[in-house]
Design a protein around this motif. Sequence first.
Motif: not given
Length: 270
Positions: A1-7, A24-30, A44-49, A207-210
């Motif tokens: 799976x590629x994360x772009x445009x995924x929920x 990282x998921x958000x950076x991939x377009x999710x 607070x975390x969600x607000x960063x992206x 690094x784990x997220x990558x």
Amino acid sequence: MHLNDKTAIVTGGARGIGAAMARRFAAEGARVVVADLDGAAARATAATFGGMGLACDVTKESDIQQLVQTTEAEYGPVDLFCSNAGLALGEPTHAASAGNADWTRAWEVHVMAHVYAARALLPGMIDRGSGYLLQMASAAGLLNQIGDAAYSATKHAAVSFAESLAITHGRDGIRVSVICPQYVATPLLGYDAADAADHPGLLSPDAVADTVVEGIARESFLILPHPEVARFAAFRSADHDKWLEAMRTLRARVLDEAGTADLRKMHTLL
């Protein structure tokens, strides 16, 4: 799976590995929802992206159902659910010395939370013929965690449940992965992410997220941020008695050098 445009939903997502995966998921377009027992920290975390943060107690099935419903009302069907929430409580003395409340809590967070998520999501995923269940299991789910039998037992159960999901629903278009890191620079070990650079073998959450994103792209069942875990698991499988003796030797060394099997001290010797 590629994360772009995924929920995607990430539980235990306010800090540590969960927060790193959410970013990282958000950076991939999710489109990412951060869920955490600490709702303010999740927001607070969600607000960063630009994502959504929600309070959720993963030990309550009704909370997970509400989490899915709220996400789908805002972003549409959930493509990926990351059951990341976890805890490590340790044991006072012998392997059965942790109280019933600690064993129950470990079971609820590490196993039943995954079951609740699957119950909430599988009917829709099966109807659509696609979906991804991503579950945090730890290297302890393939090996063992010295000094915390409840953690080890429930993480093994998490891997087993993930295998059942993959076997039963792989031909329904459902993908399943379990993440099995060893030691990561998180608050669980008393670290900030930046501390990873100063400790060999200690990975940063990023690094784990990558590694997780790479594993999702391959749709690998086992995602191993520490590749050596595969070698240790093969050793265990090839000669269980020899592996157990090696683990007994390791435990004796830990107790001799650290004086305790407490996770925050023990990992510095490994």
